[in-house]
Design a protein around this motif. Structure first.
Motif: not given
Length: 297
Positions: A254-279
């Motif tokens: 990941q290019d940290l300069t594009t993550l707006a302060g996060h340590d993971k990309s939007t796609k990875q954070r979205k995937a982890e949210e969906l996994i937590a929901e059972g997807v």
């Protein structure tokens, strides 16, 4: 690691892949980093048996009910290919097989790739995905009146000498491709270095056909384009974003300069949210992806 690709061009008896056939295949192997042509492939190819050749002294011609097809005079004028030049040439299936042997596992580019793909797929079980230089040209040079190969070449001051023969068209396409890639690297927004998920068609015979894979971050052993090409060969549909339908997410650097302060990309954070929901989404490293697809690096 060499950044090689294949550029292919076909000359055909007409524009209808359901009726017309191939009369020439030309291809070049190009180093995309240097622009050097490493190797080339060229063959004329004789359409199937409906396209007959008869000697003037053939005793059966007068008794035959079959009128031999001939190349349209327009095609002869356009390409310079004549009926006599096709006599004795390999069949369309033989020529297509030889081309794919030449291409190997490298990504294949063509100008207006949908046209070439339809003709090639008529004669092979490969159904290889072709990357479209036309799509790249449209994104890179939206101001042009049209995006015919000759128009784009003229805009870029690329010579069109010898156009409408396969190798010549490949060489013209190479210049458009290289300059289009360079333009998009220098002007990365709103483009992702020429990457567009919908450019890749999943191979129906692939073992992962029906599955959706998404990429995020930079890969080390290959470009995003190369990874998507391999994935589509194995049947994957390439997703542009993570949704409940996503099956796999491949996470690169990941290019940290594009993550707006996060340590993971939007796609990875979205995937982890969906996994937590059972997807059921599987997050893969680049090495996981390579092992899963058996890619040689």
């Amino acid at each position: 690691m060499a950044n090689y690709a294949i550029i292919v061009d076909l000359e055909t008896t007409g524009l209808d892949s359901g009726r017309d056939q191939i009369i020439e295949i030309g291809a070049i192997k190009v180093d995309l980093d240097t622009g050097e042509v490493i190797d080339q492939f060229q063959t004329l190819t004789k359409p199937d048996d409906v396209y007959g050749f008869f000697d003037d002294e053939d005793e059966d011609i007068e008794d035959s009910d079959v009128e031999p097809d001939r190349l349209d005079p327009f095609i002869v004028e356009l390409t310079g290919i004549t009926d006599e030049m096709l006599e004795g040439a390999p069949s369309n299936p033989e020529a297509v097989e030889a081309f794919f042997q030449f291409a190997g596992d490298l990504q294949i580019w063509a100008y207006n790739a949908g046209f070439d793909s339809k003709f090639l797929n008529n004669h092979t079980e490969e159904h290889r995905p072709l990357k479209d230089v036309l799509a790249l040209a449209r994104r890179a040079f939206p101001e042009l009146e049209n995006h015919k190969l000759s128009t784009v070449a003229q805009q870029l001051n690329v010579s069109v000498e010898g156009a409408h023969r396969a190798i010549a068209d490949c060489l013209i396409t190479k210049e458009v491709l290289l300059r289009g890639i360079k333009y998009q690297i220098e002007n990365p927004h709103p483009f992702h270095h020429g990457f567009k998920a919908s450019d890749y068609l999943p191979k129906e015979e692939g073992i992962f056909f029906g599955k959706i894979i998404v990429f995020t971050g930079a890969l080390v052993t290959m470009t995003r384009d190369g990874a998507a090409t391999h994935a589509s060969q194995f049947g994957f549909k390439i997703g542009s974003s993570v949704t409940k339908k996503t099956n796999y997410l491949v996470v690169g650097i990941q290019d940290l300069t594009t993550l707006a302060g996060h340590d993971k990309s939007t796609k990875q954070r979205k995937a982890e949210e969906l996994i937590a929901e059972g997807v059921k989404i599987e997050i893969l490293t680049e090495n996981d992806f390579i092992k899963m697809c058996g890619i040689a690096t």
